[in-house]
Design a protein around this motif. Structure first.
Motif, PDB file in Angstrom:
ATOM      1  N   PRO A  26     -55.133  59.956 -86.968  1.00 46.41           N
ATOM      2  CA  PRO A  26     -54.665  58.994 -88.101  1.00 46.41           C
ATOM      3  C   PRO A  26     -53.471  59.181 -88.436  1.00 46.41           C
ATOM      4  O   PRO A  26     -52.639  58.262 -89.241  1.00 46.41           O
ATOM      5  N   GLY A  27     -52.782  60.591 -88.169  1.00 50.43           N
ATOM      6  CA  GLY A  27     -51.283  60.718 -88.707  1.00 50.43           C
ATOM      7  C   GLY A  27     -50.353  60.157 -87.535  1.00 50.43           C
ATOM      8  O   GLY A  27     -49.238  60.072 -87.831  1.00 50.43           O
ATOM      9  N   THR A  28     -50.744  59.437 -86.447  1.00 47.83           N
ATOM     10  CA  THR A  28     -49.797  58.869 -85.700  1.00 47.83           C
ATOM     11  C   THR A  28     -49.923  57.474 -85.884  1.00 47.83           C
ATOM     12  O   THR A  28     -51.290  56.714 -86.127  1.00 47.83           O
ATOM     13  N   ASP A  29     -48.898  56.754 -85.903  1.00 44.90           N
ATOM     14  CA  ASP A  29     -49.057  55.165 -85.569  1.00 44.90           C
ATOM     15  C   ASP A  29     -48.645  54.683 -84.585  1.00 44.90           C
ATOM     16  O   ASP A  29     -47.452  54.645 -83.929  1.00 44.90           O
ATOM     17  N   PRO A  30     -49.616  54.256 -83.625  1.00 37.79           N
ATOM     18  CA  PRO A  30     -49.328  53.843 -82.251  1.00 37.79           C
ATOM     19  C   PRO A  30     -48.485  52.690 -82.187  1.00 37.79           C
ATOM     20  O   PRO A  30     -48.047  52.273 -81.033  1.00 37.79           O
ATOM     21  N   GLY A  31     -48.668  51.867 -83.229  1.00 39.58           N
ATOM     22  CA  GLY A  31     -47.531  50.647 -83.140  1.00 39.58           C
ATOM     23  C   GLY A  31     -46.262  50.835 -83.271  1.00 39.58           C
ATOM     24  O   GLY A  31     -45.364  50.208 -82.986  1.00 39.58           O
ATOM     25  N   ARG A  32     -45.830  52.186 -83.401  1.00 42.43           N
ATOM     26  CA  ARG A  32     -44.355  52.752 -83.424  1.00 42.43           C
ATOM     27  C   ARG A  32     -43.816  53.417 -82.297  1.00 42.43           C
ATOM     28  O   ARG A  32     -42.648  53.819 -82.150  1.00 42.43           O
ATOM     29  N   LEU A  33     -44.715  53.442 -81.148  1.00 43.21           N
ATOM     30  CA  LEU A  33     -44.453  54.275 -80.148  1.00 43.21           C
ATOM     31  C   LEU A  33     -43.023  53.865 -79.389  1.00 43.21           C
ATOM     32  O   LEU A  33     -42.306  54.645 -78.666  1.00 43.21           O
ATOM     33  N   LEU A  34     -42.954  52.600 -79.273  1.00 40.14           N
ATOM     34  CA  LEU A  34     -41.780  51.980 -78.641  1.00 40.14           C
ATOM     35  C   LEU A  34     -40.778  51.596 -79.544  1.00 40.14           C
ATOM     36  O   LEU A  34     -39.706  50.781 -79.372  1.00 40.14           O
ATOM     37  N   ASP A  35     -40.890  52.080 -80.946  1.00 38.74           N
ATOM     38  CA  ASP A  35     -39.901  51.669 -82.292  1.00 38.74           C
ATOM     39  C   ASP A  35     -38.770  52.571 -82.325  1.00 38.74           C
ATOM     40  O   ASP A  35     -38.868  53.797 -82.479  1.00 38.74           O
ATOM     41  N   ILE A  36     -37.507  51.953 -81.847  1.00 42.91           N
ATOM     42  CA  ILE A  36     -36.147  53.064 -81.771  1.00 42.91           C
ATOM     43  C   ILE A  36     -36.091  53.500 -83.065  1.00 42.91           C
ATOM     44  O   ILE A  36     -35.579  54.724 -83.517  1.00 42.91           O
ATOM     45  N   GLY A  37     -36.524  52.744 -84.197  1.00 37.90           N
ATOM     46  CA  GLY A  37     -36.303  52.981 -85.749  1.00 37.90           C
ATOM     47  C   GLY A  37     -37.197  54.346 -85.659  1.00 37.90           C
ATOM     48  O   GLY A  37     -36.767  55.122 -86.742  1.00 37.90           O
ATOM     49  N   ASP A  64     -50.281  59.017 -63.613  1.00 39.58           N
ATOM     50  CA  ASP A  64     -51.709  58.304 -63.190  1.00 39.58           C
ATOM     51  C   ASP A  64     -52.533  57.941 -64.513  1.00 39.58           C
ATOM     52  O   ASP A  64     -53.408  57.069 -64.137  1.00 39.58           O
ATOM     53  N   ASN A  65     -52.370  58.569 -65.371  1.00 39.08           N
ATOM     54  CA  ASN A  65     -53.592  58.561 -66.470  1.00 39.08           C
ATOM     55  C   ASN A  65     -52.952  57.913 -67.855  1.00 39.08           C
ATOM     56  O   ASN A  65     -53.556  58.073 -68.974  1.00 39.08           O
ATOM     57  N   VAL A  66     -52.379  56.976 -67.662  1.00 38.46           N
ATOM     58  CA  VAL A  66     -51.900  56.258 -68.595  1.00 38.46           C
ATOM     59  C   VAL A  66     -52.793  55.227 -69.490  1.00 38.46           C
ATOM     60  O   VAL A  66     -52.906  55.017 -70.448  1.00 38.46           O
ATOM     61  N   ARG A  67     -54.231  55.304 -68.733  1.00 39.70           N
ATOM     62  CA  ARG A  67     -55.430  54.968 -69.346  1.00 39.70           C
ATOM     63  C   ARG A  67     -55.795  55.473 -70.627  1.00 39.70           C
ATOM     64  O   ARG A  67     -56.080  55.027 -71.781  1.00 39.70           O
ATOM     65  N   TYR A  68     -55.473  56.875 -70.665  1.00 36.61           N
ATOM     66  CA  TYR A  68     -56.206  57.647 -71.760  1.00 36.61           C
ATOM     67  C   TYR A  68     -55.133  58.109 -72.460  1.00 36.61           C
ATOM     68  O   TYR A  68     -55.172  58.756 -73.642  1.00 36.61           O
ATOM     69  N   ALA A  69     -53.785  58.295 -72.323  1.00 34.58           N
ATOM     70  CA  ALA A  69     -52.884  58.983 -72.836  1.00 34.58           C
ATOM     71  C   ALA A  69     -51.352  58.339 -72.792  1.00 34.58           C
ATOM     72  O   ALA A  69     -51.142  57.413 -71.993  1.00 34.58           O
TER      73      ALA A  69
ATOM     74  N   ILE B 172     -52.604  48.987 -75.169  1.00 37.01           N
ATOM     75  CA  ILE B 172     -53.881  48.652 -76.092  1.00 37.01           C
ATOM     76  C   ILE B 172     -53.660  49.612 -77.182  1.00 37.01           C
ATOM     77  O   ILE B 172     -53.785  49.310 -78.591  1.00 37.01           O
ATOM     78  N   ALA B 173     -53.630  50.984 -76.889  1.00 35.49           N
ATOM     79  CA  ALA B 173     -53.399  52.102 -78.026  1.00 35.49           C
ATOM     80  C   ALA B 173     -54.317  51.952 -78.983  1.00 35.49           C
ATOM     81  O   ALA B 173     -54.150  51.823 -80.257  1.00 35.49           O
ATOM     82  N   ASP B 174     -55.859  51.886 -78.724  1.00 34.79           N
ATOM     83  CA  ASP B 174     -56.717  51.747 -79.603  1.00 34.79           C
ATOM     84  C   ASP B 174     -57.280  53.169 -79.938  1.00 34.79           C
ATOM     85  O   ASP B 174     -57.919  53.814 -78.899  1.00 34.79           O
ATOM     86  N   GLN B 175     -57.026  53.614 -81.172  1.00 35.69           N
ATOM     87  CA  GLN B 175     -57.432  55.058 -81.455  1.00 35.69           C
ATOM     88  C   GLN B 175     -58.858  55.367 -81.403  1.00 35.69           C
ATOM     89  O   GLN B 175     -59.237  56.464 -80.937  1.00 35.69           O
ATOM     90  N   ARG B 176     -59.687  54.025 -81.580  1.00 30.93           N
ATOM     91  CA  ARG B 176     -60.985  54.445 -81.855  1.00 30.93           C
ATOM     92  C   ARG B 176     -61.642  54.728 -80.388  1.00 30.93           C
ATOM     93  O   ARG B 176     -62.181  55.508 -80.204  1.00 30.93           O
ATOM     94  N   ALA B 181     -53.974  52.399 -72.352  1.00 29.12           N
ATOM     95  CA  ALA B 181     -53.258  51.390 -71.789  1.00 29.12           C
ATOM     96  C   ALA B 181     -54.285  50.657 -70.868  1.00 29.12           C
ATOM     97  O   ALA B 181     -55.437  51.398 -70.222  1.00 29.12           O
ATOM     98  N   ASP B 182     -54.330  49.343 -70.885  1.00 27.78           N
ATOM     99  CA  ASP B 182     -55.697  48.369 -70.070  1.00 27.78           C
ATOM    100  C   ASP B 182     -54.891  48.734 -68.548  1.00 27.78           C
ATOM    101  O   ASP B 182     -54.029  47.796 -68.098  1.00 27.78           O
TER     102      ASP B 182
END
Lengths: 449, 449
Positions: A26-37, A64-69, B172-176, B181-182
């Motif tokens: 919860p301390g991470t905002d995944p919506g900002r992972l590509l936000d240069i700001g 290879d493992n971008v599905r989970y990380a 996707i970045a679904d924390q739950r 990624a799909d």
């Protein structure tokens, strides 16, 4: 008065943070992972904490493992140029591959980053470990270790010559006489080697630092030899003080044996800190992250480190040591040994080992109070194990903010870390000299011919 | 209500300005030619003038004549990333070579520039004209024109596939659930062609614009064919309205013949304006710059354009037409023809021809009042010669400031140019659609196999 030796601290930036489950916390905002700001705020926070540099890892392929990380890549040159624009002093270290780039193009990117940042560029020189990169560049197979290092030595030679192809004073720009550049002070490099033929000169004036700071991050035998010859800073992973001391001493003595000043080669281990007001709280925090890990991902990472695939159905059995010793592959050399050492030392279950590695992919994870973290840093620093650290926050920005707010002040009051920047370039921060231009080097008979 | 067709305006940024003697003029500060702050102020000024984009030319070699002219290169990716950080809306067009880069590396740089700028990246696709570039990349000779274009076609194909290798919804970045990624929406491209083998996928999510805007700037036969197939905007040099009209009509009909919508291919000639409160004042200003030119440099430029070397001892004799016609080389095809046309039409002395080219290397130079400049723009725009212009200020920032302050308001009140940005991306500004991702494209039988 002799000045006390100072710690060097980098912020190693990773999308989401260094713990493999950071993006789920919860301390991470995944919506900002590509936000240069987001990254600009982070770089400004690191600059307020008078860190030496921010550092970006890189590789020219998708994990290879971008599905989970959160394992996509932030392209370092564009990203750091945008961070340069949002900061004034902090160094900017870009990872770039000698295997999958052309020296002329790379020399331009670094010269430009150095110009636009006022002399804050550093180059983490890698040969690229991920074999799948080869297939993105038309190769049948990833070149073997020795071949990659052979190319890397020549690559560094070529770009060093390109960065020196303009003397510092070559740019004249005298409006009255109409002389824009003193072309006697700009020379082709005429490099002809076994990997590269490059005529030069570079198409941009020499940068504020002359050359970017040379950083290296491999701890294999080839890696150590390379670091001793070229590097001004070495990033490394160690789990124990003795291991770090051995490495520190080895790198320094190798550099000395090559006639270099060992003080001009900084050893900076990775450190991922979980910080709490009590040790128990810090450990609870770490457990929160560990509990968010996904065995599908972690086992895959372990497989890449060890060459042995363990399964998810017996996570609470001890790690089968014999299996690793017999069937493990030392391809990822130094990191393989590191994992094997953990297994020997701690006799963990599979799950425990996965959690050990989830923190920072083999780098040291420390959970404790700010005092305990500062003690750890001071111990390594004062016992010949480190000249500073690559700080790898488990999550961002919170994991860094805690360090900046609670650990940095302790390091400062203990006299280990600066209160303010003294210089303006990364070389200034690291205490490294600026390489002289060729005009300052005595002319050899060949040159005057 | 039908919206009136709008002009597209780019600021073409060149160190010092586009007049070859710009750097010598008191209006230019040669001390700021490498100062990113200078270019950031310029980009912000262009953004206040609601320009569509700033544009940087590029080439991976040093020009021969740097002794007399400000002809070093600003590396476009780092430079534009730093401009992105200082602006919010204006497009950022980087020139990059398909001959001297690797598609995977280039695709990453553009995807990243697009991400960090919020969708403002454009790619001026060049095959590199300067033959000396070859020697910086281990080649014995610069590949010939047709060979370069052959590689360019395949290069564009490869990077387009890489930019489409992640669907828009792949991240996707679904924390739950723990799905980052799909991976069903991320696909290798498995490209195998005569120039490249690239497996992919790219290691970064799809950018805000899907792909950067494709720009092209060659007017040769190969160049026109390339533009008609790939380009969304074409930069071009014309001295007369008929020449520009012919080009405009030709490009549009070529695009239409390939089944493309001709409105989605913008033709943008270069225009270098000298602005005065009277025409006489503007001409005096132009003469001030022309008088600062240096024949050593200008003759060299002419030699590169024509393949014929004229000498400095007879600058006031007429240009020897027969010499050019007999011995000229059409290597720099369309620009050769342009110079020959000037010679036919104007019968200039050598000095006059040098001054004609000093303004903007063959691009149109117009000296006049703001009304005259606006009239010129309107005439070309409304007579099918241009969809907009690459504004090439003779010097910077003054030459641009005059245009922004005095010409832009006229274009606005005439209903030809926006008062404010309507969208946020370069595609929005240019009125171009965002390319759909592969998920939106009907699946072909082959894909389901």
């Amino acid at each position: 008065m002799t000045e006390r030796r100072q710690l060097r601290l980098n912020l190693f930036v990773y999308p989401g943070g260094h713990h493999e489950a950071a993006w789920r916390h919860p301390g991470t905002d995944p919506g900002r992972l590509l936000d240069i700001g987001f990254y600009q705020e982070l770089a400004r926070a690191a600059e307020r904490a008078t860190f030496d540099a921010v550092f970006l890892a890189d590789g020219p392929s998708l994990a290879d493992n971008v599905r989970y990380a959160s394992r996509f890549r932030l392209e370092p040159f564009t990203w750091l140029a945008a961070l340069a624009a949002a900061t004034e002093r902090i160094g900017l270290i870009a990872t770039a591959s000698t295997t999958y780039t052309e020296p002329y193009n790379l020399a331009r990117l670094f010269a430009s980053l150095d110009h636009l940042s006022g002399g804050r560029a550093g180059w983490n020189i890698v040969t690229t470990g991920a074999p799948q990169a080869a297939q993105n560049f038309g190769l049948d197979a990833h070149p073997v270790h020795a071949e990659r290092y052979d190319r890397a030595h020549e690559f560094v030679d070529v770009v060093s010559k390109l960065w020196d192809s303009w003397d510092d004073e070559a740019l004249i720009a005298d409006q009255r006489t109409g002389v824009f550049a003193d072309t006697d002070r700009i020379r082709p490099i005429d490099h002809e080697g076994s990997h590269f033929r490059v005529r030069g000169p570079l198409n941009t004036p020499r940068g504020p630092q002359g050359r970017p700071v040379y950083v290296q991050a491999g701890s294999s035998e080839d890696g150590r030899a390379f670091a001793a010859r070229h590097a001004e800073a070495v990033f490394t992973a160690h789990q124990t003080l003795p291991s770090a001391k051995e490495f520190h001493a080895d790198i320094k003595s190798r550099a000395a044996a090559l006639g270099r000043d060992p003080d001009r080669l900084l050893v900076l281990p990775g450190l991922s800190p979980f910080i709490g007001s009590t040790e128990a709280e810090a450990r609870r925090l770490q457990r929160e992250f560990d509990d968010l890990t996904q065995p599908e991902y972690s086992l895959d990472l372990l497989h890449r480190l060890l060459g042995v695939r363990l399964t998810a159905d017996r996570l609470d059995d001890p790690v089968p040591r014999e299996l690793i010793e017999t069937h493990g592959e030392r391809g990822n050399g130094s990191r393989f040994q590191l994992v094997l050492d953990i297994v020997e030392r701690e006799r963990p279950t599979v799950r425990q080992l996965l959690h050990r590695l989830a923190g920072a992919r083999g780098h040291q994870v420390v959970a404790g109070t700010p005092e305990q973290i500062a003690d750890h840093i001071q111990e390594w620093f004062e016992h010949g194990a480190a000249d500073g650290f690559n700080i790898m926050p488990p999550w961002l920005p919170g994991g860094f903010d805690l360090f900046a707010e609670h650990v940095v002040p302790l390091l400062r009051t203990r006299g280990l870390f600066r209160f303010a920047y003294e210089g303006t370039t990364l070389r200034d921060h690291y205490g490294l000299p600026r390489p002289a231009d060729r005009a300052a080097v005595p002319t050899s008979p060949k040159d005057t011919a």
